[in-house]
Write an enzyme that holds these catalytic residues in place. Structure first.
Site: not given
Ligand code: PLP
Length: 363
Positions: A35, A159, A260, A216, A307, A309
Site C-alpha cells: 500500500k 489487525h 524563512y 501480512r 523550504c 523545494d
Molecule cells: C499496513 C498494514 C499491515 C502491515 O503492517 P506492517 O507493520 O508494516 O507490517 C498489515 N495489516 C494491515 C491491516 C495493515 O493496514
C-alpha cells in the site's frame, strides 16, 4: 550524479531478501503489503520484482492502488485492506480484486448487489479501527456465515495494534487479540476459509496463533522497523536511499540569518550549502534546525527552516562543491528510522511521504 535534483535509489533485491528472511522464519504464507506506493518505494516495481520471486499475495489500501497493480501485470490475490466506495464496487469484479468487509452494514451492502465479490472479513479484536467487534462470537459467526453463503469468502483477518511493544501489558493485550481471533475461527472451521490472517510484520516474528496461516508483511520488507527499539530474530536491511545535490555553496558572516523566519543566526563565519529538496518532496519541515544530511560521509546540520523545494546545511569545514551528492537518508547510519526518531515520528511516515516529485531508480 546525473539523477536530477532529488531522487531515491531502491534496491529491489534487498526487498526480496528481506521478504525471504521473513518468509523462512514465518513458516506460512506471506502477503506483501504494498500500500501507499509500497511505502514510498514504488508499488509496481516492488510488486513485479516480488512476483518474479514467487510472491502471489499482495495487499493495498485503495482500489486505485489495486487497479494499478493489476494493470501492470500483477496476478494472484490483491486485497484492499480498507474501504472501497460504493460507486467503485464494479471495479472489484472487473479487476478481480479482493475486498475487506469492514462492518456488518458493508457486508449487507455487498450481498444486496447480488454480485460475487471476493472478500476478507475484518474482525476488530481491540484496535477499534475497521472490523466487526468480537465481543459476541455468535454475532461474528452469523456475519461470516452470511458472507460465506452469498459472496466468495477468501479470508478472515484481524489487525494487532501493539505487537511491536515488549511491555508485559502490551504482550498480554496482543495475546488477547490473537485469542479472540482464534476463537472466532474455531466457529467457522467447517468453511475451509483459505486465508486466516492476523499477523503484521512484528507479530509474525514474536507471536503464535492456532489458526493464522498467512502473515501480512509491510515495514520489515522495506528494511525498516515497526519500532526503533525492537530487536529482530532475522536480518533485514533498508532498501531505500534518498539523495539530492548541493546546488551552490556560499559564505555567511557572523550575525547573518538563514532562511524563512530568520530562525537561524550565524554566530561566526560559516559556509553553507543549498540542498535541492524540500517539504514538497516529502522532506519533513520538522527537520528545520534539527536534522542533518550526510555529504561525503560527514554530517551537515540543517540551518534555518526547510523550504518547499530547498533547504540549507552547514558545510563549514567540509570540502563541498556544487553538484556534490547529499544523502538525505541512507541504508546504514542514517536510515528513515533514524530520521523519524529525530522528529518524533516513525520510519513508515518518512518513506510514505517521499513525494511523486522524487523519481525512483531501481538497482
Ligand atoms: C499496513 C498494514 C499491515 C502491515 O503492517 P506492517 O507493520 O508494516 O507490517 C498489515 N495489516 C494491515 C491491516 C495493515 O493496514
Amino acid at each position: 550524479m546525473g539523477n536530477g535534483r532529488s531522487w531515491a535509489e531502491v534496491d529491489l533485491q534487498v526487498i526480496v531478501n528481506n521478504y525471504k528472511s521473513y518468509y523462512q522464519y514465518s513458516n506460512c504464507d506471506v502477503m506483501a503489503v504494498v500500500k501507499a506506493n509500497a511505502y514510498g518505494h514504488g508499488a509496481v516495481a516492488v510488486s513485479k520484482k516480488l512476483q518474479e520471486n514467487g510472491v502471489h499475495l499482495f495487499a493495498v489500501a485503495t482500489i486505485e492502488e489495486a487497479i494499478e497493480l493489476r494493470e501492470s501485470g500483477i496476478e494472484g490475490v490483491i486485497l484492499i485492506l480498507g474501504y472501497t466506495p460504493l460507486e467503485q464496487l464494479d471495479q472489484l469484479i472487473r479487476y478481480d480484486i479482493s475486498q475487506s468487509v469492514i462492518s456488518e452494514e458493508y457486508a449487507q451492502m455487498l450481498i444486496n448487489t447480488g454480485k460475487p465479490y471476493k472478500v476478507h472479513i475484518a474482525l476488530d479484536t481491540g484496535m477499534n479501527r475497521i472490523g466487526i467487534k468480537t465481543y459476541d462470537l455468535d454475532y461474528c459467526e452469523k456475519i461470516i456465515r452470511k458472507c460465506f453463503e452469498s459472496l466468495i469468502l477468501e479470508g478472515v483477518f484481524t489487525h494487532l495494534c501493539v505487537a511491536d511493544s515488549t511491555t508485559k501489558d502490551n504482550e498480554n493485550f496482543t495475546n488477547k487479540q490473537i485469542h479472540k481471533f482464534d476463537s472466532v475461527i474455531d466457529r467457522v472451521q467447517d468453511m475451509k476459509i483459505p486465508y486466516k490472517h492476523c499477523m503484521n510484520s512484528a507479530s509474525g516474528l514474536f507471536y503464535k496463533s492456532r489458526h493464522s496461516n498467512m502473515n501480512r508483511l509491510g515495514i520489515l520488507m522495506y528494511g525498516l522497523l515497526p519500532d526503533i527499539d525492537l530487536h529482530l530474530p532475522i536480518d533485514i536491511k533498508p532498501a531505500l536511499k534518498w539523495k539530492s545535490i548541493i546546488t551552490m555553496t556560499k559564505d555567511v558572516l557572523p550575525g547573518e540569518t538563514i532562511g524563512y523566519g530568520r530562525s537561524y543566526k550565524a554566530s561566526g563565519n560559516m559556509r553553507i550549502g543549498i540542498v535541492a529538496a524540500g517539504y514538497a518532496d516529502g522532506y519533513n519541515r520538522l527537520l528545520s534546525n534539527k536534522g542533518y544530511v550526510l555529504i561525503h560521509g560527514r554530517k551537515a546540520s540543517i540551518v534555518g527552516r526547510v523550504c518547499m523545494d530547498q533547504f540549507m546545511v552547514d558545510i563549514t569545514g567540509i570540502e563541498v562543491n556544487p553538484g556534490d551528492e547529499v544523502e538525505l537518508i541512507n541504508d546504514t547510519n542514517f536510515t528513515a528510522d533514524n530520521m523519524a526518531k529525530l522528529i518524533g515520528t516513525i520510519g513508515y511516515e518518512v518513506v510514505c511521504n517521499i513525494s511523486q516529485r522524487v523519481p525512483k531508480y531501481y538497482l
